[in-house]
Design a protein around this motif. Sequence first.
Motif, PDB file in Angstrom:
ATOM      1  N   HIS A  66      -1.667  -3.533  33.328  1.00 29.32           N
ATOM      2  CA  HIS A  66      -3.275  -3.608  33.358  1.00 29.32           C
ATOM      3  C   HIS A  66      -3.483  -5.019  34.202  1.00 29.32           C
ATOM      4  N   SER A  67      -2.878  -6.136  33.852  1.00 28.54           N
ATOM      5  CA  SER A  67      -2.901  -7.673  34.509  1.00 28.54           C
ATOM      6  C   SER A  67      -2.475  -7.651  35.915  1.00 28.54           C
ATOM      7  N   LEU A  68      -1.346  -6.858  36.241  1.00 30.89           N
ATOM      8  CA  LEU A  68      -1.249  -6.597  37.755  1.00 30.89           C
ATOM      9  C   LEU A  68      -2.081  -5.869  38.599  1.00 30.89           C
ATOM     10  N   GLY A  69      -2.654  -4.768  37.554  1.00 35.85           N
ATOM     11  CA  GLY A  69      -4.053  -4.180  38.454  1.00 35.85           C
ATOM     12  C   GLY A  69      -5.052  -5.001  38.653  1.00 35.85           C
ATOM     13  N   MET A  70      -5.598  -5.648  37.935  1.00 38.56           N
ATOM     14  CA  MET A  70      -6.634  -6.705  37.948  1.00 38.56           C
ATOM     15  C   MET A  70      -6.280  -7.863  39.023  1.00 38.56           C
ATOM     16  N   GLU A  71      -5.083  -8.133  39.089  1.00 43.33           N
ATOM     17  CA  GLU A  71      -4.705  -9.366  40.055  1.00 43.33           C
ATOM     18  C   GLU A  71      -4.622  -8.598  41.450  1.00 43.33           C
ATOM     19  N   ALA A  72      -3.981  -7.270  41.688  1.00 44.53           N
ATOM     20  CA  ALA A  72      -4.126  -6.480  42.831  1.00 44.53           C
ATOM     21  C   ALA A  72      -5.566  -6.430  43.481  1.00 44.53           C
ATOM     22  N   ALA A  73      -6.662  -6.188  42.366  1.00 44.06           N
ATOM     23  CA  ALA A  73      -7.868  -6.089  42.913  1.00 44.06           C
ATOM     24  C   ALA A  73      -8.450  -7.408  43.569  1.00 44.06           C
ATOM     25  N   GLU A  98       5.439   2.311  22.327  1.00 46.33           N
ATOM     26  CA  GLU A  98       5.373   3.848  22.702  1.00 46.33           C
ATOM     27  C   GLU A  98       4.236   4.238  23.390  1.00 46.33           C
ATOM     28  N   ALA A  99       3.133   3.821  22.463  1.00 48.90           N
ATOM     29  CA  ALA A  99       1.970   4.423  22.879  1.00 48.90           C
ATOM     30  C   ALA A  99       1.393   3.475  24.125  1.00 48.90           C
ATOM     31  N   ALA A 100       1.711   2.264  24.293  1.00 45.56           N
ATOM     32  CA  ALA A 100       1.352   1.650  25.491  1.00 45.56           C
ATOM     33  C   ALA A 100       1.692   2.114  26.682  1.00 45.56           C
ATOM     34  N   GLN A 102      11.010   3.041  38.938  1.00 51.16           N
ATOM     35  CA  GLN A 102      11.646   3.305  37.531  1.00 51.16           C
ATOM     36  C   GLN A 102      11.842   2.152  36.773  1.00 51.16           C
ATOM     37  N   GLU A 103      11.662   0.930  37.196  1.00 46.74           N
ATOM     38  CA  GLU A 103      11.799  -0.146  36.458  1.00 46.74           C
ATOM     39  C   GLU A 103      10.376  -0.386  35.456  1.00 46.74           C
ATOM     40  N   PRO A 104      10.553  -0.473  34.083  1.00 44.77           N
ATOM     41  CA  PRO A 104       9.281  -0.553  33.300  1.00 44.77           C
ATOM     42  C   PRO A 104       8.734  -1.850  33.366  1.00 44.77           C
ATOM     43  N   LEU A 105       7.528  -2.168  33.370  1.00 43.43           N
ATOM     44  CA  LEU A 105       6.727  -3.224  33.361  1.00 43.43           C
ATOM     45  C   LEU A 105       6.839  -3.938  31.879  1.00 43.43           C
ATOM     46  N   PRO A 106       6.806  -4.896  31.408  1.00 44.54           N
ATOM     47  CA  PRO A 106       6.677  -5.617  30.214  1.00 44.54           C
ATOM     48  C   PRO A 106       5.196  -5.107  29.564  1.00 44.54           C
ATOM     49  N   GLU A 107       5.379  -5.152  28.071  1.00 39.22           N
ATOM     50  CA  GLU A 107       4.321  -4.776  27.225  1.00 39.22           C
ATOM     51  C   GLU A 107       3.901  -5.886  26.417  1.00 39.22           C
ATOM     52  N   ALA A 108       4.627  -7.287  26.399  1.00 36.71           N
ATOM     53  CA  ALA A 108       4.334  -8.036  25.725  1.00 36.71           C
ATOM     54  C   ALA A 108       2.726  -8.521  25.684  1.00 36.71           C
ATOM     55  N   LYS A 109       2.255  -9.157  24.607  1.00 37.45           N
ATOM     56  CA  LYS A 109       0.854  -9.581  24.590  1.00 37.45           C
ATOM     57  C   LYS A 109       0.343 -10.617  25.660  1.00 37.45           C
ATOM     58  N   ASP A 110      -0.653 -10.340  26.266  1.00 35.15           N
ATOM     59  CA  ASP A 110      -1.080 -11.151  27.531  1.00 35.15           C
ATOM     60  C   ASP A 110      -0.091 -11.564  28.501  1.00 35.15           C
ATOM     61  N   ASP A 111       0.982 -10.760  28.810  1.00 35.14           N
ATOM     62  CA  ASP A 111       1.836 -10.846  29.883  1.00 35.14           C
ATOM     63  C   ASP A 111       1.385 -10.574  31.204  1.00 35.14           C
ATOM     64  N   ILE A 112       1.523 -11.630  32.068  1.00 28.97           N
ATOM     65  CA  ILE A 112       0.699 -11.425  33.385  1.00 28.97           C
ATOM     66  C   ILE A 112       1.423 -10.451  34.212  1.00 28.97           C
ATOM     67  N   GLU A 167     -13.632 -10.930  21.020  1.00 29.15           N
ATOM     68  CA  GLU A 167     -12.304 -10.803  21.178  1.00 29.15           C
ATOM     69  C   GLU A 167     -12.114  -9.417  21.757  1.00 29.15           C
ATOM     70  N   GLY A 168     -12.593  -8.523  21.489  1.00 29.63           N
ATOM     71  CA  GLY A 168     -12.097  -7.130  21.718  1.00 29.63           C
ATOM     72  C   GLY A 168     -12.006  -7.208  23.250  1.00 29.63           C
ATOM     73  N   PHE A 169     -13.320  -7.691  23.935  1.00 27.66           N
ATOM     74  CA  PHE A 169     -13.364  -7.475  25.350  1.00 27.66           C
ATOM     75  C   PHE A 169     -12.365  -8.382  26.055  1.00 27.66           C
ATOM     76  N   ILE A 170     -11.821  -9.459  25.512  1.00 25.31           N
ATOM     77  CA  ILE A 170     -11.020 -10.434  26.043  1.00 25.31           C
ATOM     78  C   ILE A 170      -9.625  -9.537  26.042  1.00 25.31           C
ATOM     79  N   HIS A 171      -9.344  -9.091  24.843  1.00 21.82           N
ATOM     80  CA  HIS A 171      -8.185  -8.396  24.692  1.00 21.82           C
ATOM     81  C   HIS A 171      -7.761  -7.266  25.645  1.00 21.82           C
ATOM     82  N   ARG A 172      -9.011  -6.470  26.068  1.00 25.20           N
ATOM     83  CA  ARG A 172      -9.048  -5.377  26.762  1.00 25.20           C
ATOM     84  C   ARG A 172      -8.951  -5.976  28.434  1.00 25.20           C
ATOM     85  N   MET A 173      -9.441  -7.142  28.547  1.00 26.21           N
ATOM     86  CA  MET A 173      -9.311  -7.556  29.947  1.00 26.21           C
ATOM     87  C   MET A 173      -7.972  -8.002  30.350  1.00 26.21           C
ATOM     88  N   LEU A 174      -7.199  -8.601  29.420  1.00 22.82           N
ATOM     89  CA  LEU A 174      -5.913  -9.242  29.591  1.00 22.82           C
ATOM     90  C   LEU A 174      -4.820  -8.272  29.290  1.00 22.82           C
TER      91      LEU A 174
END
Length: 599
Positions: A342-349, A185-187, A328-338, A120-127
């Motif tokens: 981080h999700s965009l960074g994985m997609e870009a790679a 805020e922390a995210a 300057q436009e913030p990205l969403p921080e909702a759970k599992d948001d594509i 669960e922790g690994f999946i959470h970090r990946m997504l």
Amino acid sequence: MRNEDGVEVVDNDAFYMRKSVELAKRAIGCTSANPMLFSLRDAGDLAENATAYVSLEPCNHYGRTPPCTEALIKAKVKRVVIGMVDPNPIVFSTGISRLKDAGIDVTMGVEEELCKKMNEGFIHRMLRGKPFLALRNLFFSSTSPLSPLSLQSTPDIRVSTKFSAGDSPDLKSSCCNNIHHQRREAAAFKSSVDIQPEWNMLEQIPFSTFSKLSYSVQEPEDLLLCGGLEYYNRVNDRITPKNERRLERFKNRNFFKVTTSDDPVIRRLAKEDKATVFATDAILAALMCAPRSVYSWDIVIQRVGNKLFFDKRDGSQLDLLSVHETSQEPLPEAKDDINSAHSLGMEAAYINQNFSQQVLVRDGKKETFDEANPFANEGDEIASVAYRYRRWKLDNDMHLVARCELQSVAELNNQRSFLTLNALNEFDPKYSGVDWRQKLETQRGAVLATELKNNGNKLAKWTAQALLANADMMKIGFVSRVHPRDHFNHVILSVLGYKPKDFAGQINLNTSNMWGIVKSIVDLCMKLSEGKYVLVKDPSKPQVRIYEVPPDAFENDYVEEPLPEDEQVQPPEENTEGAEPSVAAAKETEDKKADEAQA
């Protein structure tokens, strides 16, 4: 349960998978870089023709260690039973494909829900790109020392609280709201590495000092050229939004992300005293373009004798590509948001890897060089890449050697020219305000200007890497999602070419300033005693910090401790009838549909 080929799964699979999960639980939080490799090493010849049970799909890419798939193939296992597919897009079924191509029987989805719970922790970090923690069994009372006020100061955590029957619902709501507010805020200001209490901060350097630095270096010396390059297909230069090309998937090609000190060529050069400082182009580019960075990143620095090694951690942010970092436009921080950072960074790679292979001629012809790819095994299908080991003179008694990458070669004006291949990716036009499908043909300048505003650091690093490798041309692709909510399927809308020096001038990337930053960091680190250090970009301020860390930092050892007897999995009863239902059927169907759509 049946595998995807319709073969009946024996009852013992579920038992041994539960046993595998039981063993894995003992090492939660203390696994080393790749525990599977050590397990196969310990098994020795017993692994031949055996069945391997793994809770997570074996990886098929290079980090600090070779891929698990290659270890399984080399061990000559006959069958591999996998609990769940790896959610990391860089892996995402490529491990399964590699094993099948090697003739190994693969069974999927055994005890999948149990494996997902354990991972669960690994999946959470990946997504989501954030750690997964739980705070449980908190009971509040009027005399409790843990008041809502003190709870507000806790770090970014996922809260699963239990309240006694007499607690006020308002208290629960207030505490949860405070925690979620802090999490949001922390995210936005998450450090790339967790700073430990025992680390000693030595220096704090504001970016304002970097902008004043300047240092000139002579033309570097080429020490070695390794690997092989395929030719660039010029047909891609004619791609437009009206005749877009579907982005293909290259599951079987190996890409290598080997850090400096794990590079056998750099180790050899260090042993031969060819230089005192060693790094890769990606690490140097991160330093050179540091003042443009917004997101946190880190570089591990090892002082060994009179030598410095600049390294990246396994799974480092340097392996991903930032998206929308300087916007300057913030990205969403909702759970599992594509569309999270981080999700965009994985997609870009993922996009960059596939783009760099799709735009090649792919006729089997390669330009080969002094030595073969230093990270590949015999028989591997290798991505088109050449490694240029170059040496710069920083002063009279100090040289720097860097491994620089090139992705392709082309004939330009009857001369061989080296190319770097990268891709910008459009995920949702509403964030940039520019729709590539409408503007790329008629207003390319506006599209590029928008990308420089939103992805200035990434473009600067690509340019710095092209300059370091002495590439003759940078090819930049413009890749967009088929639909804004579909982050698995993409199309190439255009490919543009730029000369690195000209492009550097357009984006105000000054080479003297770049080397001034590197020289200042090297001089600072040369004053440090032998040991390990980490350079961290502050997550919320334009500055970097240098910490002294323990020698074993980032290299935890595997420690096995037996579970209590009542928690151990009991063997199945004899003559068990029936098979467990396949929990992987839905996932496999989705993967097949995606592959069919991609074809």
